[in-house]
Design a protein around this motif. Structure first.
Motif, PDB file in Angstrom:
ATOM      1  N   VAL A   1       0.836  -1.186   0.000  1.00  0.00           N
ATOM      2  CA  VAL A   1       0.000   0.000   0.000  1.00  0.00           C
ATOM      3  C   VAL A   1       0.875   1.242   0.000  1.00  0.00           C
ATOM      4  O   VAL A   1       2.019   1.230   0.472  1.00  0.00           O
ATOM      5  CB  VAL A   1      -0.945  -0.013   1.228  1.00  0.00           C
ATOM      6  N   LYS A   2       0.335   2.313  -0.530  1.00  0.00           N
ATOM      7  CA  LYS A   2       1.008   3.607  -0.546  1.00  0.00           C
ATOM      8  C   LYS A   2       0.940   4.226   0.846  1.00  0.00           C
ATOM      9  O   LYS A   2      -0.117   4.244   1.480  1.00  0.00           O
ATOM     10  CB  LYS A   2       0.326   4.518  -1.565  1.00  0.00           C
ATOM     11  N   VAL A   3       2.076   4.731   1.340  1.00  0.00           N
ATOM     12  CA  VAL A   3       2.132   5.345   2.667  1.00  0.00           C
ATOM     13  C   VAL A   3       2.857   6.683   2.570  1.00  0.00           C
ATOM     14  O   VAL A   3       3.649   6.902   1.654  1.00  0.00           O
ATOM     15  CB  VAL A   3       2.849   4.433   3.684  1.00  0.00           C
ATOM     16  N   PRO A   4       2.603   7.608   3.495  1.00  0.00           N
ATOM     17  CA  PRO A   4       3.301   8.892   3.453  1.00  0.00           C
ATOM     18  C   PRO A   4       4.786   8.723   3.736  1.00  0.00           C
ATOM     19  O   PRO A   4       5.185   7.924   4.590  1.00  0.00           O
ATOM     20  CB  PRO A   4       2.608   9.708   4.549  1.00  0.00           C
ATOM     21  N   ALA A   5       5.609   9.449   3.019  1.00  0.00           N
ATOM     22  CA  ALA A   5       7.058   9.415   3.236  1.00  0.00           C
ATOM     23  C   ALA A   5       7.439  10.357   4.372  1.00  0.00           C
ATOM     24  O   ALA A   5       6.685  11.261   4.754  1.00  0.00           O
ATOM     25  CB  ALA A   5       7.784   9.813   1.953  1.00  0.00           C
ATOM     26  N   ASN A   6       8.622  10.119   4.935  1.00  0.00           N
ATOM     27  CA  ASN A   6       9.215  10.998   5.950  1.00  0.00           C
ATOM     28  C   ASN A   6       8.310  11.173   7.159  1.00  0.00           C
ATOM     29  O   ASN A   6       8.289  12.233   7.791  1.00  0.00           O
ATOM     30  CB  ASN A   6       9.536  12.367   5.340  1.00  0.00           C
ATOM     31  N   THR A   7       7.563  10.126   7.476  1.00  0.00           N
ATOM     32  CA  THR A   7       6.605  10.179   8.580  1.00  0.00           C
ATOM     33  C   THR A   7       6.747   8.916   9.418  1.00  0.00           C
ATOM     34  O   THR A   7       6.662   7.809   8.877  1.00  0.00           O
ATOM     35  CB  THR A   7       5.165  10.267   8.048  1.00  0.00           C
ATOM     36  N   PRO A   8       6.966   9.040  10.728  1.00  0.00           N
ATOM     37  CA  PRO A   8       7.050   7.834  11.560  1.00  0.00           C
ATOM     38  C   PRO A   8       5.677   7.181  11.684  1.00  0.00           C
ATOM     39  O   PRO A   8       4.693   7.843  12.020  1.00  0.00           O
ATOM     40  CB  PRO A   8       7.538   8.367  12.906  1.00  0.00           C
ATOM     41  N   PHE A   9       5.609   5.892  11.396  1.00  0.00           N
ATOM     42  CA  PHE A   9       4.326   5.208  11.495  1.00  0.00           C
ATOM     43  C   PHE A   9       4.507   3.835  12.117  1.00  0.00           C
ATOM     44  O   PHE A   9       5.607   3.263  12.146  1.00  0.00           O
ATOM     45  CB  PHE A   9       3.642   5.102  10.122  1.00  0.00           C
ATOM     46  N   ALA A  10       3.402   3.295  12.615  1.00  0.00           N
ATOM     47  CA  ALA A  10       3.363   1.950  13.179  1.00  0.00           C
ATOM     48  C   ALA A  10       2.157   1.233  12.600  1.00  0.00           C
ATOM     49  O   ALA A  10       1.219   1.870  12.103  1.00  0.00           O
ATOM     50  CB  ALA A  10       3.270   2.000  14.705  1.00  0.00           C
ATOM     51  N   ILE A  11       2.170  -0.084  12.666  1.00  0.00           N
ATOM     52  CA  ILE A  11       1.114  -0.871  12.029  1.00  0.00           C
ATOM     53  C   ILE A  11       0.414  -1.759  13.049  1.00  0.00           C
ATOM     54  O   ILE A  11       0.994  -2.149  14.070  1.00  0.00           O
ATOM     55  CB  ILE A  11       1.669  -1.738  10.882  1.00  0.00           C
ATOM     56  N   SER A  12      -0.855  -2.072  12.759  1.00  0.00           N
ATOM     57  CA  SER A  12      -1.637  -3.014  13.561  1.00  0.00           C
ATOM     58  C   SER A  12      -2.422  -3.911  12.624  1.00  0.00           C
ATOM     59  O   SER A  12      -2.938  -3.457  11.592  1.00  0.00           O
ATOM     60  CB  SER A  12      -2.607  -2.277  14.488  1.00  0.00           C
ATOM     61  N   MET A  13      -2.535  -5.176  12.988  1.00  0.00           N
ATOM     62  CA  MET A  13      -3.362  -6.123  12.251  1.00  0.00           C
ATOM     63  C   MET A  13      -4.755  -6.148  12.879  1.00  0.00           C
ATOM     64  O   MET A  13      -4.879  -6.171  14.105  1.00  0.00           O
ATOM     65  CB  MET A  13      -2.746  -7.524  12.278  1.00  0.00           C
ATOM     66  N   LEU A  14      -5.791  -6.193  12.033  1.00  0.00           N
ATOM     67  CA  LEU A  14      -7.161  -6.071  12.520  1.00  0.00           C
ATOM     68  C   LEU A  14      -8.000  -7.261  12.079  1.00  0.00           C
ATOM     69  O   LEU A  14      -7.758  -7.867  11.026  1.00  0.00           O
ATOM     70  CB  LEU A  14      -7.801  -4.787  11.991  1.00  0.00           C
ATOM     71  N   ASP A  15      -9.022  -7.540  12.895  1.00  0.00           N
ATOM     72  CA  ASP A  15      -9.992  -8.547  12.500  1.00  0.00           C
ATOM     73  C   ASP A  15     -11.096  -7.896  11.667  1.00  0.00           C
ATOM     74  O   ASP A  15     -11.009  -6.713  11.295  1.00  0.00           O
ATOM     75  CB  ASP A  15     -10.556  -9.272  13.728  1.00  0.00           C
ATOM     76  N   ALA A  16     -12.149  -8.641  11.384  1.00  0.00           N
ATOM     77  CA  ALA A  16     -13.218  -8.141  10.511  1.00  0.00           C
ATOM     78  C   ALA A  16     -13.949  -6.952  11.105  1.00  0.00           C
ATOM     79  O   ALA A  16     -14.555  -6.159  10.367  1.00  0.00           O
ATOM     80  CB  ALA A  16     -14.207  -9.266  10.218  1.00  0.00           C
ATOM     81  N   ASN A  17     -13.916  -6.790  12.439  1.00  0.00           N
ATOM     82  CA  ASN A  17     -14.580  -5.671  13.096  1.00  0.00           C
ATOM     83  C   ASN A  17     -13.684  -4.456  13.269  1.00  0.00           C
ATOM     84  O   ASN A  17     -14.084  -3.469  13.879  1.00  0.00           O
ATOM     85  CB  ASN A  17     -15.100  -6.118  14.470  1.00  0.00           C
ATOM     86  N   GLY A  18     -12.461  -4.564  12.753  1.00  0.00           N
ATOM     87  CA  GLY A  18     -11.540  -3.437  12.873  1.00  0.00           C
ATOM     88  C   GLY A  18     -10.861  -3.350  14.219  1.00  0.00           C
ATOM     89  O   GLY A  18     -10.368  -2.285  14.600  1.00  0.00           O
ATOM     90  N   GLN A  19     -10.804  -4.461  14.962  1.00  0.00           N
ATOM     91  CA  GLN A  19     -10.144  -4.476  16.257  1.00  0.00           C
ATOM     92  C   GLN A  19      -8.753  -5.075  16.139  1.00  0.00           C
ATOM     93  O   GLN A  19      -8.544  -6.059  15.439  1.00  0.00           O
ATOM     94  CB  GLN A  19     -10.977  -5.266  17.273  1.00  0.00           C
ATOM     95  N   ARG A  20      -7.826  -4.458  16.841  1.00  0.00           N
ATOM     96  CA  ARG A  20      -6.434  -4.881  16.762  1.00  0.00           C
ATOM     97  C   ARG A  20      -6.263  -6.297  17.291  1.00  0.00           C
ATOM     98  O   ARG A  20      -6.795  -6.666  18.336  1.00  0.00           O
ATOM     99  CB  ARG A  20      -5.537  -3.935  17.563  1.00  0.00           C
ATOM    100  N   ILE A  21      -5.472  -7.085  16.550  1.00  0.00           N
ATOM    101  CA  ILE A  21      -5.120  -8.440  16.965  1.00  0.00           C
ATOM    102  C   ILE A  21      -3.714  -8.398  17.549  1.00  0.00           C
ATOM    103  O   ILE A  21      -2.764  -7.987  16.886  1.00  0.00           O
ATOM    104  CB  ILE A  21      -5.165  -9.415  15.771  1.00  0.00           C
ATOM    105  N   GLY A  22      -3.572  -8.812  18.794  1.00  0.00           N
ATOM    106  CA  GLY A  22      -2.251  -8.810  19.419  1.00  0.00           C
ATOM    107  C   GLY A  22      -1.878  -7.449  19.970  1.00  0.00           C
ATOM    108  O   GLY A  22      -2.692  -6.521  20.041  1.00  0.00           O
ATOM    109  N   GLY A  23      -0.619  -7.327  20.385  1.00  0.00           N
ATOM    110  CA  GLY A  23      -0.156  -6.095  21.007  1.00  0.00           C
ATOM    111  C   GLY A  23       0.148  -5.005  20.010  1.00  0.00           C
ATOM    112  O   GLY A  23       0.093  -5.195  18.794  1.00  0.00           O
TER     113      GLY A  23
END
Length: 928
Positions: free
Chosen positions: A599-621
């Motif tokens: 996926v396209k992401v903004p450059a020069n920007t600190p970001f973090a990722i989360s995996m989600l289930d079908a309801n949009g809730q984060r899976i894991g820490g």
């Protein structure tokens, strides 16, 4: 002047000759000694049998040809230890006045040393080193030699200004010393530009450019404006000091560019022999994860963790030590080393250790497919000496600084305190005493005297180079000698060639994850139902979309914290916890059936990722590292890892082979739409890019089945959880995604976006008669009064009112009720009071009131009086995320609440919880 010094020196030598057993060293006005003093020092040490301190002193035939630069610093002797200036890793700009630079034409101990820093910032009447007038007190650090040996870079801070605030004090600047002219020049000549920020820790790149750590945040500040925020210098994630990031500039101070974008400090850049930049990063997302080593190309691309995440509490000198990986250097043979120090930052003795970053990612964790055993951290081997940072007596003495000569000769310029102790008020060499005597509690270290020595490790010889002035010591030194191992030049990547031109123009990059089901090289989808793991999961005829565990990816950006003068943020602005500070959502994208994402992401920007289930809730820490890409760059990740995992991760070459081998070229994936032909090794996400273009981030959770071959299996239904379905105010910035750009951000504030959910009318009306059947408005039941304004116990003991809380006026009542524990209420005669019950002991028996003597207190009927206590009510929401707040979502799914909140509203609550449940996610909410 010179004659006066000779007389002083002669007097000192005579004193020494009359006091052999005291073993004191010459201290003079300047850090120099004549050859007679060097010889005499050697004679004293030999006479005292100090073969465990200095084995042999010979004149080095090569070193005498090169100038020596010495950084001398003031100190105090406390309890026979040098109380050094504090170099606080959390406050790199700290001013430690009293530093001076001295120049010797060669390393002979009898060569006169010249103070080359006294003239800096000198006022009239104190314009030279020879002038007896007082000189300005300045601070100097970070000596860095050019490869040709003809110049060095150094960080200098001008004298403090009396009576002004810290933010009005002079900034740290980078200066160059040129050997040909023996003169200093500030790299950034313009005063206004130079004083905009603190610049430290500079080094030359092979092409003459300069890489350095700076609080300029040159590009980060510009991005704030593009995001619609005021421009300011952001603080680190502890909100203590302006954040340092790595910058680069031309040799004349022009063309300054920011290379890294961490929300806490990136500093101490080192140009390795292979041309890569090794630097130290303070990882502080959601807590202090230590200072770790990262690397990148000189243009900021290929930025990744290299070493140290699980290697901070390591055993050195038989004790656990908190290691922070800062100030790394490289030996001519390629070893990376640093000087480890005691946790007491005021002590100066250091332990030189090498770190094998080639084969290890942690001290005992090798990179994938490595046959190396053992550990990454080892002592640097000196032929005859073993230095450490212990505060105990070490017969080999104490080391404060180390400079490896750049000629592969195994010679080191070291600041060395020879081992000397006090015995019956006499200073004696440690070599005069037995091990048993040295272990005696009556033996104390003599006051530290750090001299500058040349240690020849290959020939096991030592040469005294200089002795410091009284109450000073050497903290850094270098020899102005050309390197025999020039560094490789890595050219900047070019848009349209190594970098994607369209992404570059859009100030964007791409994130490619081969499979979110790859956890440390293990396929987590292997079950009895899917024995072939992702090969089953990605097959539409075997697994439906609803059955896949991970459905979406969320990308989050940390909000840079402004300094107090810009906005003094109250702790209540963060809500229940400030652990996550403030967060914005950069966007969402679906995860492909094989677990891949591109996926396209903004450059020069600190970001973090989360995996989600079908309801949009984060899976894991939560993810614990900030990632970033440069414009046009693609960041490739193999998979994921658990927070506690010590397996290689975060470094591409350290990880095992991906569980997702990708497609067999020239055909579609098994049982998928035949038109989606893949190339060899492509993930499903890469195939999507090939046929449909690189996806952009969305503000919504949107899924559409593009993979199922309808001739083989039924198409999966579309899914949409959209902000536009909300009847309340949509999160700030969501409209930007209608035409995505690199500065789109989603911002959720409790008062604006969550509280209205509780107040939205939810009336159930008979369609035929229009008669009100039920009022499901949240505050209709979760209130202190009913529809007739009479007192009632809130449903579920939960109030969802927007009134100021009686516990914290800066928060609404509802927020405190949702996140803080409370006590049960009951209604008595129209008044709500805390419900009281009898207190029971650990055996379940009633506890009764007693007097001071332990006797029961009886009521008027002669009965014991039970102790009454309140009934606790636990909060229903947690800042740990939606999954940690499962009780709330279980209530919303039970028969009494089912359907009262829409999927879009539940998605809004879930994402807000996942990013930290902050009260505000902008520092400027109350000013808007």
């Amino acid at each position: 002047m010179a004659l006066n010094f000779v007389h002083k020196l002669s007097n000192q030598i005579n004193i020494k000759r009359n006091n052999f057993n005291r073993l004191t060293h010459i201290r003079s006005r300047s850090p120099l000694a004549f050859k007679t003093s060097a010889v005499f020092a050697c004679y004293l040490l030999t006479a005292c049998n100090t073969e465990t301190a200095v084995r042999e002193q010979q004149v080095d035939p090569v070193l005498v040809e090169y100038p020596v630069i010495m950084l001398q610093r003031s100190h105090e002797n406390i309890d026979n230890n040098i109380a050094a200036p504090i170099f606080d890793i959390s406050d790199p700009t700290r001013f430690n006045g009293g530093a001076e630079l001295w120049f010797k034409q060669n390393a002979f101990a009898d060569t006169l040393a010249e103070n080359i820093s006294h003239a800096l910032f000198a006022t009239d009447g104190a314009e030279s080193a020879a002038d007896e007038s007082p000189h300005p007190i300045i601070d100097i650090r970070d000596l860095s030699l050019a490869d040709d040996g003809q110049s060095f870079l150094v960080s200098i801070r001008a004298p403090e200004i009396e009576g002004v605030d810290e933010d009005e004090q002079p900034s740290w600047n980078i200066w160059r010393f040129d050997l040909a002219t023996k003169s200093f020049s500030r790299i950034i000549a313009d005063d206004t530009t130079a004083e905009l920020a603190d610049d430290l820790m500079a080094s030359y790149l092979p092409d003459g450019r300069i890489i350095f750590a700076s609080t300029r945040q040159k590009l980060s500040r510009a991005i704030l404006l593009d995001e619609g925020k005021p421009q300011y210098t952001a603080l680190d994630e502890f909100r203590d000091d302006p954040t340092f990031n790595i910058h680069i500039m031309d040799g004349d101070g022009s063309n300054i560019k920011q290379l890294t974008f961490n929300l806490s400090h990136d500093f101490y850049p080192l140009i390795l022999q292979n041309g890569k930049v090794l630097y130290s990063r303070l990882d502080a997302m959601g807590g202090n994860h230590g200072i770790n080593l990262y690397s990148m190309n000189p243009d900021g691309t290929d930025n990744q963790l290299v070493f140290g995440w699980h290697s901070h509490n390591e055993e050195l000198n038989g004790q656990l030590t908190n290691l922070n990986y800062i100030g790394t250097k490289q030996l001519p043979d390629g070893q990376v080393y640093l000087l480890a120090q005691n946790n007491d930052e005021t002590l100066t003795n250091r332990q030189p250790i090498s770190i094998n970053i080639t084969d290890f990612i942690d001290n005992r964790q090798t990179i994938a497919d490595s046959n190396i055993t053992g550990s990454a951290i080892a002592d640097i081997e000196f032929t005859s000496y073993q230095f450490n940072f212990s505060d105990q007596i070490n017969p080999d003495g104490r080391l404060s600084s180390l400079f490896a000569l750049p000629d592969e000769s195994q010679r080191y310029l070291i600041s060395w305190d020879l081992c000397r102790v006090i015995v019956e008020e006499q200073i004696r060499s440690c070599g005069q005493l037995t091990d048993e005597q040295l272990a005696s509690p009556d033996i104390k270290l003599a006051p530290a005297l750090y001299e500058l020595w040349l240690l020849d490790n290959a020939n096991n010889t030592q040469q005294l180079v200089a002795t410091p002035e009284s109450n000073t010591f050497f903290t850094e030194a270098l020899v102005m000698q050309a390197t025999s191992t020039p560094k490789t030049f890595i050219a900047d990547r070019v848009a349209g060639n190594e970098l994607d031109f369209e992404l570059y123009q859009a100030q964007a990059g791409a994130l490619h994850i081969r499979s979110v089901y790859d956890f440390d090289g293990q396929d987590v989808t292997i079950t009895n139902a899917t024995p072939n793991g992702i090969n089953d999961i990605k097959d539409p005829t075997k697994v439906t979309a609803a059955q896949r565990p991970v459905r979406y990816l969320r990308i989050v950006r940390g909000v840079p914290m402004p300094p107090d003068e810009v906005r003094d943020i109250a702790n209540t602005d963060f809500g229940r916890s400030s652990n996550q500070l403030m967060r914005e959502i950069i966007g969402y994208t679906p995860v492909q059936p094989d677990g891949s994402v591109k996926v396209k992401v903004p450059a020069n920007t600190p970001f973090a990722i989360s995996m989600l289930d079908a309801n949009g809730q984060r899976i894991g820490g939560r993810h614990q590292q900030w990632m970033s890409v440069r414009p046009g760059e693609t960041l490739n990740c193999i998979g994921c890892h658990t927070a506690s995992s010590t397996a290689p991760h975060g470094r591409y070459d350290a990880q095992p082979q991906s569980i997702n081998s990708g497609a067999t070229g020239g055909s579609a994936f098994a049982n998928t739409k035949p038109s989606l032909i893949a190339e060899q090794g492509q993930t499903m996400a890469e195939v999507v890019e090939t046929h449909l273009g690189l996806p952009e981030l969305s503000s919504d959770l949107v899924y559409q089945d593009i993979w199922t071959d309808e001739a083989l299996s039924e198409l999966n239904p579309d899914e949409r959880h959209e902000y536009q379905a909300l009847t309340t105010l949509v999160p700030n910035g969501s409209s930007c995604f209608n035409q995505w750009n690199a500065y789109c951000r989603i911002q959720i504030n409790y008062e604006e976006h969550i509280q209205p959910l509780w107040q939205t009318p939810r009336l159930v009306v008979d369609e035929q008669t229009q008669e009100l059947i039920a009022d499901n408005t949240c505050i209709a039941c979760h209130n202190r009064v009913d529809g007739d304004a009479l007192a009632m116990v809130p449903a579920g003991q939960l109030e969802l009112l927007n009134s100021p809380s009686s516990d914290q006026a800066a928060h609404m009542t509802s927020y405190r009720e949702l996140f803080f524990n409370d006590v049960e209420l009951e209604e008595i005669e129209g008044v709500l009071v805390d419900r009281l019950v009898e207190l029971l002991d650990e055996n379940g028996d009633v506890v009764y009131q007693t007097d001071a003597d332990g006797e029961l207190i009886l009521d008027e009927d002669g009965n014991p009086i039970p102790v009454m206590t309140t009934v606790p009510v636990n909060s229903i929401l947690r800042t740990g995320g939606a999954a940690a707040s499962s009780r709330f979502f279980e209530v919303m799914a039970n028969p009494t609440h089912q359907g009262m909140l829409t999927s879009a509203e539940l998605k809004l609550i879930s994402e807000w919880l996942d990013i930290g449940a902050q009260y505000y996610n902008t520092p400027f909410y109350t000013q808007e």
